[in-house]
Write a protein that holds these residues in place. Sequence first.
Motif, mmCIF file in Angstrom:
data_model
loop_
_atom_site.group_PDB
_atom_site.id
_atom_site.type_symbol
_atom_site.label_atom_id
_atom_site.label_comp_id
_atom_site.label_asym_id
_atom_site.label_seq_id
_atom_site.Cartn_x
_atom_site.Cartn_y
_atom_site.Cartn_z
ATOM 1 N N LEU A 1 0.822 -1.217 0.000
ATOM 2 C CA LEU A 1 0.000 0.000 0.000
ATOM 3 C C LEU A 1 0.848 1.255 0.000
ATOM 4 N N ASP A 2 1.833 1.351 0.884
ATOM 5 C CA ASP A 2 2.644 2.565 0.974
ATOM 6 C C ASP A 2 3.453 2.810 -0.298
ATOM 7 N N LYS A 3 4.008 1.754 -0.864
ATOM 8 C CA LYS A 3 4.759 1.904 -2.117
ATOM 9 C C LYS A 3 3.842 2.360 -3.240
ATOM 10 N N LEU A 4 2.654 1.786 -3.292
ATOM 11 C CA LEU A 4 1.704 2.168 -4.343
ATOM 12 C C LEU A 4 1.235 3.610 -4.179
ATOM 13 N N ILE A 5 1.005 4.021 -2.947
ATOM 14 C CA ILE A 5 0.588 5.413 -2.714
ATOM 15 C C ILE A 5 1.636 6.370 -3.266
ATOM 16 N N MET A 6 2.900 6.134 -2.939
ATOM 17 C CA MET A 6 3.963 7.018 -3.427
ATOM 18 C C MET A 6 4.068 6.972 -4.948
ATOM 19 N N LEU A 7 3.933 5.797 -5.510
ATOM 20 C CA LEU A 7 4.027 5.641 -6.955
ATOM 21 C C LEU A 7 2.894 6.374 -7.668
ATOM 22 N N VAL A 8 1.677 6.156 -7.224
ATOM 23 C CA VAL A 8 0.521 6.817 -7.845
ATOM 24 C C VAL A 8 0.581 8.321 -7.604
ATOM 25 N N HIS A 9 0.957 8.723 -6.421
ATOM 26 C CA HIS A 9 1.086 10.146 -6.079
ATOM 27 C C HIS A 9 2.068 10.847 -7.019
ATOM 28 N N THR A 10 3.260 10.277 -7.182
ATOM 29 C CA THR A 10 4.282 10.955 -7.975
ATOM 30 C C THR A 10 4.063 10.825 -9.476
ATOM 31 N N ARG A 11 3.629 9.663 -9.939
ATOM 32 C CA ARG A 11 3.523 9.452 -11.380
ATOM 33 C C ARG A 11 2.184 9.874 -11.976
ATOM 34 N N CYS A 12 1.151 9.897 -11.155
ATOM 35 C CA CYS A 12 -0.177 10.227 -11.680
ATOM 36 C C CYS A 12 -0.619 11.638 -11.298
ATOM 37 N N GLY A 13 0.233 12.352 -10.567
ATOM 38 C CA GLY A 13 -0.037 13.754 -10.261
ATOM 39 C C GLY A 13 -1.243 13.995 -9.375
ATOM 40 N N MET A 14 -1.380 13.203 -8.331
ATOM 41 C CA MET A 14 -2.486 13.431 -7.392
ATOM 42 C C MET A 14 -1.939 13.504 -5.978
ATOM 43 N N THR A 15 -2.755 13.975 -5.080
ATOM 44 C CA THR A 15 -2.326 14.052 -3.689
ATOM 45 C C THR A 15 -2.175 12.652 -3.121
ATOM 46 N N LYS A 16 -1.429 12.554 -2.027
ATOM 47 C CA LYS A 16 -1.257 11.250 -1.382
ATOM 48 C C LYS A 16 -2.591 10.721 -0.884
ATOM 49 N N GLU A 17 -3.448 11.612 -0.397
ATOM 50 C CA GLU A 17 -4.755 11.184 0.110
ATOM 51 C C GLU A 17 -5.628 10.640 -1.021
ATOM 52 N N GLU A 18 -5.625 11.310 -2.166
ATOM 53 C CA GLU A 18 -6.405 10.826 -3.309
ATOM 54 C C GLU A 18 -5.843 9.496 -3.800
ATOM 55 N N ALA A 19 -4.517 9.381 -3.844
ATOM 56 C CA ALA A 19 -3.889 8.123 -4.249
ATOM 57 C C ALA A 19 -4.301 7.012 -3.291
ATOM 58 N N ARG A 20 -4.265 7.287 -1.998
ATOM 59 C CA ARG A 20 -4.662 6.294 -0.988
ATOM 60 C C ARG A 20 -6.111 5.856 -1.199
ATOM 61 N N LYS A 21 -7.004 6.799 -1.421
ATOM 62 C CA LYS A 21 -8.422 6.470 -1.623
ATOM 63 C C LYS A 21 -8.603 5.576 -2.848
ATOM 64 N N GLN A 22 -7.939 5.925 -3.946
ATOM 65 C CA GLN A 22 -8.067 5.127 -5.171
ATOM 66 C C GLN A 22 -7.525 3.712 -4.976
ATOM 67 N N ILE A 23 -6.391 3.606 -4.306
ATOM 68 C CA ILE A 23 -5.762 2.293 -4.112
ATOM 69 C C ILE A 23 -6.587 1.424 -3.179
ATOM 70 N N VAL A 24 -7.062 1.994 -2.087
ATOM 71 C CA VAL A 24 -7.895 1.224 -1.157
ATOM 72 C C VAL A 24 -9.178 0.773 -1.866
ATOM 73 N N SER A 25 -9.756 1.649 -2.664
ATOM 74 C CA SER A 25 -10.951 1.282 -3.429
ATOM 75 C C SER A 25 -10.638 0.144 -4.396
ATOM 76 N N PHE A 26 -9.508 0.223 -5.085
ATOM 77 C CA PHE A 26 -9.075 -0.841 -5.999
ATOM 78 C C PHE A 26 -8.914 -2.156 -5.219
ATOM 79 N N PHE A 27 -8.241 -2.098 -4.073
ATOM 80 C CA PHE A 27 -8.027 -3.279 -3.251
ATOM 81 C C PHE A 27 -9.375 -3.892 -2.826
ATOM 82 N N GLU A 28 -10.302 -3.063 -2.406
ATOM 83 C CA GLU A 28 -11.617 -3.547 -1.981
ATOM 84 C C GLU A 28 -12.344 -4.232 -3.133
#
Length: 71
Positions: free
Chosen positions: A39-66
């Motif tokens: 989760l933490d690695k993905l948050i940083m990856l999505v945050h930096t490469r997809c140009g979104m906040t860490k919180e938005e990246a976290r929400k998207q990843i958790v939603s994907f995981f669910e």
Amino acid sequence: MTKPLNEIIKEKWKRLVGPAQIVWHELSIKELLKSDGDLDKLIMLVHTRCGMTKEEARKQIVSFFERHRTT
């Protein structure tokens, strides 16, 4: 006792890399595989490469995981 979501995803991560790349098309298969579904690695990856906040990246990843908990 049920496993935590992050453990479930890590076990299935190699099968989920394809669907993850569809969601985050800016990321390569290699980058996604290297994250190991962590989760933490993905948050940083999505945050930096997809140009979104860490919180938005976290929400998207958790939603994907669910969504893929039982895939």
